[in-house]
Design a protein around this motif. Sequence first.
Motif, PDB file in Angstrom:
ATOM      1  N   ALA A   1       7.460  -0.155 -13.497  1.00 53.75           N
ATOM      2  CA  ALA A   1       6.244   0.344 -14.154  1.00 53.75           C
ATOM      3  C   ALA A   1       6.461   0.592 -15.642  1.00 53.75           C
ATOM      4  O   ALA A   1       5.710   1.348 -16.270  1.00 53.75           O
ATOM      5  N   THR A   2       7.468  -0.048 -16.226  1.00 57.86           N
ATOM      6  CA  THR A   2       7.814   0.202 -17.624  1.00 57.86           C
ATOM      7  C   THR A   2       6.658  -0.079 -18.576  1.00 57.86           C
ATOM      8  O   THR A   2       6.466   0.638 -19.568  1.00 57.86           O
ATOM      9  N   GLU A   3       5.883  -1.112 -18.293  1.00 64.27           N
ATOM     10  CA  GLU A   3       4.809  -1.496 -19.212  1.00 64.27           C
ATOM     11  C   GLU A   3       3.701  -0.458 -19.330  1.00 64.27           C
ATOM     12  O   GLU A   3       2.857  -0.547 -20.214  1.00 64.27           O
ATOM     13  N   THR A   4       3.721   0.552 -18.457  1.00 65.09           N
ATOM     14  CA  THR A   4       2.710   1.615 -18.551  1.00 65.09           C
ATOM     15  C   THR A   4       3.117   2.713 -19.528  1.00 65.09           C
ATOM     16  O   THR A   4       2.329   3.621 -19.797  1.00 65.09           O
ATOM     17  N   LEU A   5       4.341   2.642 -20.054  1.00 67.44           N
ATOM     18  CA  LEU A   5       4.830   3.664 -20.978  1.00 67.44           C
ATOM     19  C   LEU A   5       4.336   3.407 -22.401  1.00 67.44           C
ATOM     20  O   LEU A   5       4.118   2.264 -22.794  1.00 67.44           O
TER      21      LEU A   5
ATOM     22  N   SER B   1       8.399   2.611 -10.030  1.00 67.09           N
ATOM     23  CA  SER B   1       7.140   3.055  -9.434  1.00 67.09           C
ATOM     24  C   SER B   1       7.353   4.102  -8.349  1.00 67.09           C
ATOM     25  O   SER B   1       6.413   4.816  -7.984  1.00 67.09           O
TER      26      SER B   1
ATOM     27  N   ARG C   1       8.712  11.026 -11.835  1.00 70.38           N
ATOM     28  CA  ARG C   1       7.854  10.108 -12.572  1.00 70.38           C
ATOM     29  C   ARG C   1       6.918  10.869 -13.512  1.00 70.38           C
ATOM     30  O   ARG C   1       6.664  10.441 -14.642  1.00 70.38           O
TER      31      ARG C   1
ATOM     32  N   ARG D   1       6.924  10.549 -17.632  1.00 68.32           N
ATOM     33  CA  ARG D   1       5.685  10.255 -18.371  1.00 68.32           C
ATOM     34  C   ARG D   1       5.410  11.345 -19.420  1.00 68.32           C
ATOM     35  O   ARG D   1       4.900  11.060 -20.511  1.00 68.32           O
TER      36      ARG D   1
ATOM     37  N   ASP E   1       7.716  10.687 -22.254  1.00 66.18           N
ATOM     38  CA  ASP E   1       7.187   9.526 -22.968  1.00 66.18           C
ATOM     39  C   ASP E   1       6.165   9.946 -24.015  1.00 66.18           C
ATOM     40  O   ASP E   1       6.208   9.499 -25.170  1.00 66.18           O
TER      41      ASP E   1
ATOM     42  N   SER F   1      -1.497  15.799 -22.574  1.00 62.04           N
ATOM     43  CA  SER F   1      -2.354  14.623 -22.399  1.00 62.04           C
ATOM     44  C   SER F   1      -3.535  14.653 -23.358  1.00 62.04           C
ATOM     45  O   SER F   1      -3.910  13.622 -23.940  1.00 62.04           O
TER      46      SER F   1
END
Length: 509
Positions: free
Chosen positions: A206-210, A329, A388, A392, A395, A454
Amino acid sequence: MPPKPNLNQYDVVVLGAGFAGSLQAMILAKQGMRVSIIDRDEHPRFAIGESSTPAADFMLEHLVERYQLDELRPLTRFGSWRESKPELACGCKRGFSYFWQGDEDGFKASGDHRNELLVSASESRAVADTQWYRADVDRYFLDVARTSGVSTWVNTVVDSIAHVADHHWQLSLTSDHRSETLQTSFIVDATGGNRLLLRKLQVKDATETLLTHSSATFSHFDNVRSLSEWLDQRGAKQSDYPFVAEDSAVHHLFADGWMWNLGFENGRTSVGFVFDESQNTHSQPRARQHDLNAVIAERPVLRELLGDARLASFPGRVLQTDRLQRLASVAAGSDWAALPFTAGFIDPLHSTGIAHSISGVQRLSQILLAESGASRHSLLQMYSDALRSELRLIDKLVWGCYVGLRDFRLFTAWSMIYFALATTFEHDFDAFSGKDPSMGFLAADQPRVTQCVSSLTSKLSSLIQQDALKTDHEIDAFIAEIRQSIAPLNRVGLFTPPIPNMYHRTAAK
């Protein structure tokens, strides 16, 4: 007579003999479990992830007390480490320091410290945090694991991992040109970026969601110039500093990335440059295009900072990475779990790696030692979700700082969010003595924290898209919003130090 136990039958097999895997194994072994560690290499070896924090010390101290890890007790403070274990190289870390190199000639000193930020976490070297010289430290952790009863397999290749049935794994190994078979009820993946078990299980990436996108080039150097001497020549008012500049995780900030500088008592210095990849249109990461020697050669201020530094004999080479970030994930199942560094990684900017790893070991140990069956499965699912969520959160904290590289005021303000969360977690962990296995790292389990971060992240993203951070007024307005938003989490006087940008005490006692 009862049947003899299979000598290669274990309750838990840990893949990876870094400090976290060894710590996990020794805790379980000291509580009576049959545990084995498998690693494809041996120690000593080079590893990055060298900067400890107050949270790491608090949690390690808690584990020492709870599981009688007396051999690790000296490593919870710089003073006791140097007194009791001088053969293990480390460095003194009183806090974090940041120097803005954005002017044409690099860092420019001023009376109001507008281009520097120092955040202290301890009041003396005796109780300071540490920089871990991982070649020594990781080897020591594995040695302690061995003496704790852990079976160790180094220079060993895992040829196959078979999930025969629930709580029944079979591993085929090659060690010293001999084939062996191990069986276990539970596997812990502590292989970091190798992600040995996660790859076997085909866990989705799921790296591309960072949000954060960075790469790094780094190594160890000898004969690095004194930072205090360099600051003196630049006219810095070091009498205002809460600690000697070298006694910290040093960050030199540029518009396109930042350089770390971590000193060890053995004379070595860890030096690395982390590139912001967010604007890179090339297919190859910038760290692959420019190794550390090239970065230094291209920047006069770095040549000036490092002086006559030379590459250390160990590791004897400069390393270059692809994208640093990774995220799985899922981080656990009914009979397996990944430690935080395997489940994901964001960036070295806030020195979260050691503390997050120890936090994962602390929580996973409580689950494996206290629970079984359906209750364990439920807690492992919570553990997976928590890791996770924490990654996030980190991140977002790091990404905003990379955005802030365009203006040091913005960088400083966004970094206050991290320090607010770090100190909140430290105080809460201290108050509960680490008894709550669901306590999220950096308070990531608290809705007020995740909602605050967020919301600020969304606002910053919107401002970037609108190109609305170009004037002093716009930047000041957003900084005011950050300050107001984190006020309920601000226990240590962030934004209002007596001396601008100089914080003399932030960590929990």
